[in-house]
Motif scaffolding. Structure first.
Motif, PDB file in Angstrom:
ATOM      1  N   VAL A   1       0.840  -1.204   0.000  1.00 35.38           N
ATOM      2  CA  VAL A   1       0.000   0.000   0.000  1.00 35.38           C
ATOM      3  C   VAL A   1       0.874   1.252   0.000  1.00 35.38           C
ATOM      4  O   VAL A   1       0.599   2.229  -0.711  1.00 35.38           O
ATOM      5  CB  VAL A   1      -0.953  -0.004   1.207  1.00 35.38           C
ATOM      6  CG1 VAL A   1      -1.668   1.330   1.352  1.00 35.38           C
ATOM      7  CG2 VAL A   1      -1.956  -1.140   1.078  1.00 35.38           C
TER       8      VAL A   1
ATOM      9  N   ALA B   1       2.300   1.793  -3.546  1.00 34.89           N
ATOM     10  CA  ALA B   1       1.280   2.296  -4.465  1.00 34.89           C
ATOM     11  C   ALA B   1       0.947   3.754  -4.161  1.00 34.89           C
ATOM     12  O   ALA B   1       0.757   4.575  -5.065  1.00 34.89           O
ATOM     13  CB  ALA B   1       0.026   1.427  -4.386  1.00 34.89           C
ATOM     14  N   THR B   2       0.894   4.084  -2.878  1.00 41.57           N
ATOM     15  CA  THR B   2       0.615   5.458  -2.459  1.00 41.57           C
ATOM     16  C   THR B   2       1.734   6.395  -2.893  1.00 41.57           C
ATOM     17  O   THR B   2       1.492   7.517  -3.345  1.00 41.57           O
ATOM     18  CB  THR B   2       0.438   5.505  -0.932  1.00 41.57           C
ATOM     19  OG1 THR B   2      -0.635   4.629  -0.557  1.00 41.57           O
ATOM     20  CG2 THR B   2       0.119   6.899  -0.452  1.00 41.57           C
TER      21      THR B   2
ATOM     22  N   HIS C   1       1.395   6.982  -6.931  1.00 40.37           N
ATOM     23  CA  HIS C   1       0.109   7.157  -7.601  1.00 40.37           C
ATOM     24  C   HIS C   1      -0.014   8.437  -8.418  1.00 40.37           C
ATOM     25  O   HIS C   1      -0.802   8.504  -9.364  1.00 40.37           O
ATOM     26  CB  HIS C   1      -1.030   7.109  -6.569  1.00 40.37           C
ATOM     27  CG  HIS C   1      -1.207   8.383  -5.801  1.00 40.37           C
ATOM     28  ND1 HIS C   1      -0.373   8.759  -4.763  1.00 40.37           N
ATOM     29  CD2 HIS C   1      -2.110   9.390  -5.923  1.00 40.37           C
ATOM     30  CE1 HIS C   1      -0.761   9.921  -4.284  1.00 40.37           C
ATOM     31  NE2 HIS C   1      -1.812  10.343  -4.970  1.00 40.37           N
TER      32      HIS C   1
ATOM     33  N   VAL D   1      -3.658   1.372  -8.948  1.00 41.74           N
ATOM     34  CA  VAL D   1      -4.039   2.547  -8.160  1.00 41.74           C
ATOM     35  C   VAL D   1      -3.810   3.827  -8.963  1.00 41.74           C
ATOM     36  O   VAL D   1      -4.649   4.740  -8.959  1.00 41.74           O
ATOM     37  CB  VAL D   1      -3.255   2.582  -6.835  1.00 41.74           C
ATOM     38  CG1 VAL D   1      -3.459   3.909  -6.100  1.00 41.74           C
ATOM     39  CG2 VAL D   1      -3.688   1.416  -5.949  1.00 41.74           C
TER      40      VAL D   1
ATOM     41  N   HIS E   1      -7.308   5.682  -9.311  1.00 42.47           N
ATOM     42  CA  HIS E   1      -7.581   6.322  -8.022  1.00 42.47           C
ATOM     43  C   HIS E   1      -8.640   7.412  -8.134  1.00 42.47           C
ATOM     44  O   HIS E   1      -9.436   7.595  -7.206  1.00 42.47           O
ATOM     45  CB  HIS E   1      -6.298   6.864  -7.372  1.00 42.47           C
ATOM     46  CG  HIS E   1      -5.587   7.936  -8.118  1.00 42.47           C
ATOM     47  ND1 HIS E   1      -4.733   7.688  -9.167  1.00 42.47           N
ATOM     48  CD2 HIS E   1      -5.564   9.293  -7.952  1.00 42.47           C
ATOM     49  CE1 HIS E   1      -4.226   8.824  -9.605  1.00 42.47           C
ATOM     50  NE2 HIS E   1      -4.727   9.820  -8.896  1.00 42.47           N
TER      51      HIS E   1
ATOM     52  N   LEU F   1     -10.106  -3.552 -10.786  1.00 41.69           N
ATOM     53  CA  LEU F   1      -9.401  -3.654  -9.503  1.00 41.69           C
ATOM     54  C   LEU F   1      -9.402  -5.074  -8.942  1.00 41.69           C
ATOM     55  O   LEU F   1      -8.961  -5.297  -7.817  1.00 41.69           O
ATOM     56  CB  LEU F   1     -10.024  -2.689  -8.487  1.00 41.69           C
ATOM     57  CG  LEU F   1      -9.866  -1.197  -8.795  1.00 41.69           C
ATOM     58  CD1 LEU F   1     -10.556  -0.352  -7.732  1.00 41.69           C
ATOM     59  CD2 LEU F   1      -8.399  -0.805  -8.908  1.00 41.69           C
TER      60      LEU F   1
ATOM     61  N   ALA G   1      -5.851  -1.763  -2.764  1.00 40.20           N
ATOM     62  CA  ALA G   1      -6.074  -0.620  -3.646  1.00 40.20           C
ATOM     63  C   ALA G   1      -6.950   0.430  -2.960  1.00 40.20           C
ATOM     64  O   ALA G   1      -6.688   1.639  -3.054  1.00 40.20           O
ATOM     65  CB  ALA G   1      -6.712  -1.076  -4.950  1.00 40.20           C
TER      66      ALA G   1
ATOM     67  N   SER H   1      -4.924   2.338  -0.455  1.00 41.99           N
ATOM     68  CA  SER H   1      -4.034   3.296  -1.103  1.00 41.99           C
ATOM     69  C   SER H   1      -4.778   4.576  -1.466  1.00 41.99           C
ATOM     70  O   SER H   1      -4.261   5.687  -1.284  1.00 41.99           O
ATOM     71  CB  SER H   1      -3.417   2.671  -2.362  1.00 41.99           C
ATOM     72  OG  SER H   1      -2.694   1.498  -2.056  1.00 41.99           O
ATOM     73  N   CYS H   2      -5.999   4.423  -1.971  1.00 41.97           N
ATOM     74  CA  CYS H   2      -6.793   5.602  -2.336  1.00 41.97           C
ATOM     75  C   CYS H   2      -7.195   6.401  -1.093  1.00 41.97           C
ATOM     76  O   CYS H   2      -7.270   7.641  -1.133  1.00 41.97           O
ATOM     77  CB  CYS H   2      -8.030   5.173  -3.118  1.00 41.97           C
ATOM     78  SG  CYS H   2      -7.626   4.454  -4.730  1.00 41.97           S
TER      79      CYS H   2
ATOM     80  N   ASP I   1      -4.375   8.609  -0.300  1.00 40.33           N
ATOM     81  CA  ASP I   1      -4.351   9.752  -1.204  1.00 40.33           C
ATOM     82  C   ASP I   1      -5.289  10.844  -0.694  1.00 40.33           C
ATOM     83  O   ASP I   1      -4.941  12.029  -0.666  1.00 40.33           O
ATOM     84  CB  ASP I   1      -4.771   9.302  -2.605  1.00 40.33           C
ATOM     85  CG  ASP I   1      -4.770  10.432  -3.620  1.00 40.33           C
ATOM     86  OD1 ASP I   1      -4.037  11.423  -3.417  1.00 40.33           O
ATOM     87  OD2 ASP I   1      -5.497  10.322  -4.624  1.00 40.33           O
TER      88      ASP I   1
END
Length: 419
Positions: free
Chosen positions: A248, A251-252, A255, A301, A305, A326, A338, A341-342, A345
């Motif tokens: 995570v 991905a963060t 992104h 992601v 996102h 996804l 996923a 991760s969003c 964000d």
């Protein structure tokens, strides 16, 4: 032969932090004497031995000399004549150059105890400049100890800048860069790692895609922090606060790479940045040898996102397409990563660190609603390609029935838009 506890174990004990592992340095011994006492040799580059009972690492005191570029450009020397002070002089930071003898007395020739008290990360000697990996290590220690108030000494930051200017950072091997980055991402304040690398110029050398985000503005109504690199570091800190796994955090981190590719004339808007970001994420991961599972999550992601952020606005058919991209049905565990991760964000924004993010629960529920059992479809007489077509039709029908009620239940709970 004398044995001293060294490095992180001494440092952490003095800071009152639980000691996870202990390393020892042995003075006045030869490899043959170590083996004769039951120690098992395991070192490849220089003599390191495992204690016969504790299995803890014991390294012979050594000196090192620069013989080439990069991390591997060293020759090492060990021997009974090498002193403890010789060994401590080659270490990176003063706080890591403290030893403790078997009676508990400290040996601290470089003022490490004083720097612990002053919360300073300071290099031991000019030999620091011979190993570019130490730039990454300093940044990682800064991330680890940021909550305790530690900072990099100005003279150490200046030395790191001179190393970067001399091209030393260009010789860092991708695997070592990524290993240190993974470890830094799992620290309590991972954003500090990238702050330090950016401040000394190393970020542009080892992760140019991230460095390119510095100075790229975003819409202030969505992003009060404005700067995209600052937003990115706030996102990874949000992931750390939530205790999310490494995948995570990776991905963060990646992104929003596409925002660096937005033409400056379009700033502060970033239309299509998610599409522009996908090849940048793939290139970043290929160059630094990022594991495939992390890369695939980061790509997903990056690509979707924004769709996750506006999930409640999507039509049932578009919502189903998002769930399928996804992998909500085939890989529910990755789908959850996923969503996390969003969430990072959304919360990696100034003033929104604790804001609600109902999209995650909304999409989790949508995935449950859209579940269709293959066996039920087959029992109804479908076969071959018709099975998949009927599953898709039923999923869409179930989402259409559910969506109006779900939207009504969550009115007025949307957070402000996330770009």
């Amino acid at each position: 032969m004398k044995i001293y506890l060294v490095g992180g174990a001494v440092r952490d004990a003095l800071l009152g932090i639980p000691v996870k592992e202990r390393d020892w340095v042995v003075v006045g011994a030869t490899p043959e004497e170590m083996t004769a006492q039951g120690f098992r040799p395991v070192g490849r580059d220089f003599p390191v031995f495992l204690h016969p009972q504790t299995k803890e690492e014991h390294a012979l005191a050594r000196t090192e000399r620069k013989s080439g570029r990069g991390y591997h450009g060293f020759t090492f020397h060990t021997g009974p004549e090498v002193t403890l002070e010789d060994d401590l002089w080659r270490r990176d930071l003063t706080i890591n150059a403290i030893a403790q003898d078997e009676q508990g007395a400290l040996v601290d020739p470089h003022g490490g105890r004083a720097d612990l008290d002053a919360r300073v990360l300071r290099h031991v000697s000019e030999a620091f400049a011979e190993d570019p990996v130490r730039i990454l290590r300093i940044a990682r220690f800064a991330a680890r100890f940021a909550s305790l108030g530690f900072h990099v000494a100005p003279e150490t930051m200046a030395l790191m800048r001179s190393m970067v200017d001399a091209g030393e950072a260009d010789h860092l091997v991708p695997e070592r860069v990524w290993k240190e980055t993974e470890r830094a991402l799992m620290e309590a304040s991972p954003g500090v790692f990238f702050d330090v690398l950016h401040a000394c110029g190393a970020l542009a050398r080892v992760m140019p895609e991230l460095a390119a985000l510095s100075g790229v503005p975003q819409r202030a109504d969505y992003h009060p922090e404005v700067d995209t690199l600052l937003h990115t570091r706030m996102c990874v800190d949000a992931a750390a606060r939530a205790g999310f796994v490494l995948d995570v955090r990776v991905a963060t981190l990646l992104h929003d790479l596409g925002k660096a590719a937005t033409p400056s004339g379009e700033w502060p808007r970033h239309l299509l940045h998610e599409q522009r970001g996908v090849p940048l994420v793939k290139g970043f991961c290929e160059r630094l040898r990022v594991p495939a599972a992390m890369r695939d999550l980061a790509v997903a992601v990056t690509r979707d996102h924004l769709n996750v952020h506006r999930a409640r606005e999507l039509r049932a058919s578009t919502l189903l397409e998002l769930l399928e991209r996804l992998d909500a049905f085939r890989k529910p565990a990755r789908f959850e990563l996923a969503l996390q991760s969003c969430e990072c964000d959304a919360r990696g924004r100034l003033g929104f660190e604790d804001a609600p993010y109902p999209q995650t629960d909304y999409l989790r529920e949508a995935a449950k609603v859209a579940v269709v059992a293959n066996a039920d479809v087959i029992a109804d007489g479908f076969s071959g390609p018709a099975i998949g077509e009927e599953i898709a039709r039923r999923r869409l029908e179930q989402l259409r029935r559910w969506k109006p009620a779900a939207n009504g239940d969550a009115e007025n709970k949307e957070p402000r838009g996330v770009g």
